[in-house]
Design a protein around this motif. Structure first.
Motif, PDB file in Angstrom:
ATOM      1  N   VAL A  20       0.803  -1.209   0.000  1.00 10.57           N
ATOM      2  CA  VAL A  20       0.000   0.000   0.000  1.00 10.57           C
ATOM      3  C   VAL A  20       0.833   1.255   0.000  1.00 10.57           C
ATOM      4  O   VAL A  20       0.401   2.271  -0.490  1.00 10.57           O
ATOM      5  N   TYR A  34       4.563  -5.542   9.017  1.00  9.73           N
ATOM      6  CA  TYR A  34       3.190  -5.850   9.368  1.00  9.73           C
ATOM      7  C   TYR A  34       3.005  -7.109  10.163  1.00  9.73           C
ATOM      8  O   TYR A  34       1.983  -7.329  10.768  1.00  9.73           O
ATOM      9  N   GLN A 294      -9.076  -3.234  -1.939  1.00  9.06           N
ATOM     10  CA  GLN A 294      -8.026  -2.510  -2.671  1.00  9.06           C
ATOM     11  C   GLN A 294      -8.171  -1.009  -2.439  1.00  9.06           C
ATOM     12  O   GLN A 294      -7.184  -0.290  -2.272  1.00  9.06           O
ATOM     13  N   SER A 297      -6.849   0.046   0.854  1.00 10.92           N
ATOM     14  CA  SER A 297      -5.393   0.013   0.967  1.00 10.92           C
ATOM     15  C   SER A 297      -4.740   1.308   0.486  1.00 10.92           C
ATOM     16  O   SER A 297      -3.535   1.482   0.636  1.00 10.92           O
ATOM     17  N   GLN A 301      -3.515   0.574   6.539  1.00 10.55           N
ATOM     18  CA  GLN A 301      -2.577  -0.538   6.445  1.00 10.55           C
ATOM     19  C   GLN A 301      -3.194  -1.859   6.905  1.00 10.55           C
ATOM     20  O   GLN A 301      -2.580  -2.907   6.753  1.00 10.55           O
ATOM     21  N   ALA A 329      -8.116  -9.376   1.914  1.00 13.98           N
ATOM     22  CA  ALA A 329      -7.394  -8.269   2.549  1.00 13.98           C
ATOM     23  C   ALA A 329      -5.896  -8.436   2.336  1.00 13.98           C
ATOM     24  O   ALA A 329      -5.176  -7.482   2.016  1.00 13.98           O
ATOM     25  N   ALA A 332      -4.784  -7.492  -0.920  1.00 12.02           N
ATOM     26  CA  ALA A 332      -4.731  -6.033  -1.072  1.00 12.02           C
ATOM     27  C   ALA A 332      -3.581  -5.424  -0.267  1.00 12.02           C
ATOM     28  O   ALA A 332      -3.429  -4.198  -0.235  1.00 12.02           O
ATOM     29  N   GLY A 333      -2.797  -6.260   0.402  1.00 16.29           N
ATOM     30  CA  GLY A 333      -1.656  -5.761   1.166  1.00 16.29           C
ATOM     31  C   GLY A 333      -2.011  -5.260   2.548  1.00 16.29           C
ATOM     32  O   GLY A 333      -1.247  -4.503   3.152  1.00 16.29           O
ATOM     33  N   LEU A 334      -3.158  -5.697   3.054  1.00 15.15           N
ATOM     34  CA  LEU A 334      -3.617  -5.230   4.366  1.00 15.15           C
ATOM     35  C   LEU A 334      -3.392  -6.313   5.421  1.00 15.15           C
ATOM     36  O   LEU A 334      -3.608  -7.502   5.154  1.00 15.15           O
TER      37      LEU A 334
END
Ligand code: G3P
Ligand code: CA
Length: 387
Positions: A20, A34, A294, A297, A301, A329, A332-334
């Motif tokens: 993100v 993360y 998405q 993001s 985060q 999620a 989507a990089g979360l």
């Protein structure tokens, strides 16, 4: 095979290395930021209109997600997931008291949560509700200070007044009964409402004296309602965070909120660089589609779903109905930090707390979770070689 007799597919998550933050000028996240290497829906009686729509829509979407995912979408955890202490070690001491926060710290929490509301004199205090009456003796101390609805609002009291109150275990506003009768006894010892600054000083002080680096996880409560009352709670909280050094993507903080418009404002207008988390309440359906995630993001985060957003129950074959929200999620990089894990309030589809942790930490692979019982959660992680 997992403890639940289901195959763990061992699908590696798409890595969260670059996601993100490329879309956020000025935000460059480190690769493993993360998933950090340290370390039922809540009984929320008063959660007014924080982007949560009709209960009917909520359950309809859950049902749909459940039907769409009758097969298990299982993803094995890669690195160490985190423990977020929900309102402190609130399984053992009254929520959001400094005692509960110290106990959480000692039990090994990686992050400690602060729900934050404002006083009449604009001081951010750590309270789950905009009301004082379910966790303090405000009715006895200030019997004439309720509003027309009979409730006592923190925003109608100065900090000095709030400091005269004694905090106790959460009670039900209608019956007056304690929500968790087997927890800390009501009326024993003495607890007060902390300010956000006091709590941060406590955690930062412990970080200095122990050499650890425990983070904070504040939630902005009811920003739209605060605005109606003439107060900009987000600006005030951000100033406190900045004053205490939480200024950028590497700061040990996640700032959470249920209100997506407020989170966008915080990111794009107030221009904070700290990590943000979108909480999911009842009005979540458009946010958890692949496209919705998405979109999220671009300004947060992570997401904070309830347990029920991720697992809706068991199917006829006895398999857990796992929704695709966590998987999408992650795509989507979360990060995914669900709430709330309680030894004394298990969802009906598990018999033991460790089975619940197995399902979420190991099978689904969440990056962290909110718990009232950080000790039991740490015990599970150690048993499974994750600490
Ligand atoms: O913020 C995560 C979780 O705490 C959300 O539920 O009602 O306990 O604030 P609540
Ligand atoms: Ca919260």
């Amino acid at each position: 095979r997992s403890d639940h007799g289901r195959s763990v597919l061992g699908i590696c998550r798409p890595h969260l290395a670059d996601p993100v933050h490329r879309r956020l000028p000025g935000l460059i996240m480190m690769k493993n930021q993360y998933r950090e290497n340290t370390s039922m829906l809540s009984p929320s009686s008063s959660r007014p209109s924080q982007g949560k729509g009709s209960g009917l829509g909520f359950f309809a979407v859950l049902l749909l997600l459940s039907l769409l995912t009758a097969y298990p979408v299982l993803i094995q955890a890669q690195t160490t997931p985190i423990i977020i202490s929900h309102r402190g070690a609130s399984g053992y001491l009254p929520e959001h008291t400094l005692a509960a926060k110290v106990l959480a710290y000692g039990m090994g929490a990686d992050y400690i949560e602060q729900d934050v509301v404002l006083t009449a004199d604009n001081i951010p205090v750590v309270l789950h509700d905009i009301h004082l009456d379910t966790v303090t003796d405000v009715k006895e101390k200030y019997p004439d200070r309720s509003r027309d609805d009979g409730r006592f609002y923190a925003i109608d009291f100065t900090l000095a007044e709030i400091k005269t109150l004694r905090v106790h275990e959460r009670t039900d506003i209608r019956s007056g009964n304690t929500i968790y009768p087997d927890r800390f006894p009501t009326g024993k010892s003495t607890f007060a409402v902390p300010t956000l600054a006091e709590e941060i000083e406590l955690i930062q002080g412990l970080n200095q004296s122990t050499g650890k680096n425990v983070g904070i996880y504040p939630e902005i409560k009811n920003p739209a309602w605060h605005r109606e009352q003439g107060k900009d709670i987000s600006v005030i909280i951000l100033k406190t965070l900045t004053d205490y050094g939480y200024t950028n993507e590497n700061s040990k903080v996640y700032l959470q909120c249920f209100d997506p418009d407020e989170l966008k404002r915080i990111r794009f207008e107030l221009k904070t660089r700290i990590k943000l988390v979108q909480l999911l309440g009842q009005n979540f359906n458009t946010m958890v589609t692949p496209q919705g995630l998405q979109g999220l993001s671009s300004y947060v985060q992570g997401i904070g779903p309830s347990i029920w957003h991720l697992v809706t129950g068991k199917n006829e074959a006895g398999q857990f109905n796992i929704t695709p929200i966590a998987k999408n999620a992650r795509a989507a990089g979360l990060v995914v930090h669900p709430y709330t894990f309680r030894v004394d309030a298990l969802p009906p589809y598990v018999d033991h707390y460790d089975d619940l942790l197995q399902l979420f930490y190991i099978d689904i692979g969440v990056e962290g979770l909110f718990t009232d019982f950080p000790d039991r959660t740490m015990g599970f992680l150690k048993k499974n070689g994750l600490r």
